[in-house]
Write a protein that holds these residues in place. Structure first.
Motif, PDB file in Angstrom:
ATOM      1  N   MET A 241       0.829  -1.194   0.000  1.00 40.35           N
ATOM      2  CA  MET A 241       0.000   0.000   0.000  1.00 40.35           C
ATOM      3  C   MET A 241       0.874   1.259   0.000  1.00 40.35           C
ATOM      4  O   MET A 241       0.571   2.232  -0.659  1.00 40.35           O
ATOM      5  CB  MET A 241      -0.905  -0.029   1.238  1.00 40.35           C
ATOM      6  N   LYS A 242       1.968   1.177   0.799  1.00 41.40           N
ATOM      7  CA  LYS A 242       2.860   2.324   0.892  1.00 41.40           C
ATOM      8  C   LYS A 242       3.511   2.618  -0.461  1.00 41.40           C
ATOM      9  O   LYS A 242       3.676   3.776  -0.846  1.00 41.40           O
ATOM     10  CB  LYS A 242       3.930   2.040   1.946  1.00 41.40           C
ATOM     11  N   ASN A 243       3.876   1.571  -1.225  1.00 45.13           N
ATOM     12  CA  ASN A 243       4.483   1.756  -2.536  1.00 45.13           C
ATOM     13  C   ASN A 243       3.509   2.403  -3.513  1.00 45.13           C
ATOM     14  O   ASN A 243       3.911   3.212  -4.355  1.00 45.13           O
ATOM     15  CB  ASN A 243       4.971   0.421  -3.100  1.00 45.13           C
ATOM     16  N   LYS A 244       2.246   2.055  -3.416  1.00 45.10           N
ATOM     17  CA  LYS A 244       1.242   2.646  -4.312  1.00 45.10           C
ATOM     18  C   LYS A 244       1.097   4.144  -4.049  1.00 45.10           C
ATOM     19  O   LYS A 244       0.983   4.942  -4.975  1.00 45.10           O
ATOM     20  CB  LYS A 244      -0.108   1.948  -4.143  1.00 45.10           C
ATOM     21  N   ILE A 245       1.120   4.531  -2.787  1.00 40.53           N
ATOM     22  CA  ILE A 245       1.005   5.945  -2.434  1.00 40.53           C
ATOM     23  C   ILE A 245       2.235   6.708  -2.912  1.00 40.53           C
ATOM     24  O   ILE A 245       2.126   7.812  -3.454  1.00 40.53           O
ATOM     25  CB  ILE A 245       0.802   6.105  -0.911  1.00 40.53           C
ATOM     26  N   LEU A 246       3.428   6.124  -2.735  1.00 41.84           N
ATOM     27  CA  LEU A 246       4.652   6.769  -3.202  1.00 41.84           C
ATOM     28  C   LEU A 246       4.662   6.904  -4.714  1.00 41.84           C
ATOM     29  O   LEU A 246       5.069   7.941  -5.254  1.00 41.84           O
ATOM     30  CB  LEU A 246       5.877   5.992  -2.729  1.00 41.84           C
ATOM     31  N   ASN A 247       4.222   5.871  -5.420  1.00 40.68           N
ATOM     32  CA  ASN A 247       4.159   5.943  -6.878  1.00 40.68           C
ATOM     33  C   ASN A 247       3.163   7.003  -7.333  1.00 40.68           C
ATOM     34  O   ASN A 247       3.415   7.726  -8.303  1.00 40.68           O
ATOM     35  CB  ASN A 247       3.785   4.582  -7.471  1.00 40.68           C
ATOM     36  N   LEU A 248       2.052   7.113  -6.645  1.00 40.48           N
ATOM     37  CA  LEU A 248       1.062   8.129  -6.980  1.00 40.48           C
ATOM     38  C   LEU A 248       1.617   9.525  -6.736  1.00 40.48           C
ATOM     39  O   LEU A 248       1.431  10.430  -7.545  1.00 40.48           O
ATOM     40  CB  LEU A 248      -0.209   7.909  -6.159  1.00 40.48           C
ATOM     41  N   ALA A 249       2.340   9.703  -5.642  1.00 41.45           N
ATOM     42  CA  ALA A 249       2.940  10.997  -5.334  1.00 41.45           C
ATOM     43  C   ALA A 249       3.998  11.364  -6.372  1.00 41.45           C
ATOM     44  O   ALA A 249       4.063  12.508  -6.836  1.00 41.45           O
ATOM     45  CB  ALA A 249       3.553  10.981  -3.939  1.00 41.45           C
ATOM     46  N   LYS A 250       4.835  10.408  -6.761  1.00 44.60           N
ATOM     47  CA  LYS A 250       5.845  10.655  -7.787  1.00 44.60           C
ATOM     48  C   LYS A 250       5.182  11.035  -9.108  1.00 44.60           C
ATOM     49  O   LYS A 250       5.634  11.965  -9.795  1.00 44.60           O
ATOM     50  CB  LYS A 250       6.721   9.423  -7.994  1.00 44.60           C
ATOM     51  N   SER A 251       4.130  10.353  -9.462  1.00 46.21           N
ATOM     52  CA  SER A 251       3.422  10.649 -10.708  1.00 46.21           C
ATOM     53  C   SER A 251       2.813  12.044 -10.663  1.00 46.21           C
ATOM     54  O   SER A 251       2.854  12.778 -11.652  1.00 46.21           O
ATOM     55  CB  SER A 251       2.325   9.618 -10.960  1.00 46.21           C
TER      56      SER A 251
END
Length: 78
Positions: free
Chosen positions: A1-11
């Motif tokens: 879940m944490k990786n998905k949030i980080l990927n969304l923030a980077k995007s």
């Protein structure tokens, strides 16, 4: 879940940066396209004196600027 949030923030950050760069490019192209237009007339509104020098307060298209007046005593001494 944490990786998905980080990927969304980077995007989101990349998207905002791309929009910013695109806006800068657009403004640069627009200013180059308008560089052939002749300068607009400006009207001087006021002559004022400060520290023994005469200045013109000039109202232009992009705002107000102050320039050294030709009537200044320091220019007449030359």
């Amino acid at each position: 879940m944490k990786n998905k949030i980080l990927n969304l923030a980077k995007s989101a950050v990349w998207f905002v940066l791309c929009l910013f760069v695109g806006a800068l490019i657009f403004e640069g192209i627009r200013s180059l396209a308008n560089s052939d237009e002749p300068a607009k007339e400006f009207s001087t509104t006021t002559v004022f004196t400060r520290n023994g020098h005469d200045y013109l307060l000039v109202d232009t298209k992009h705002g107000v600027c102050v320039i050294h007046a030709d009537s200044c005593p320091c220019l007449k001494k030359k």
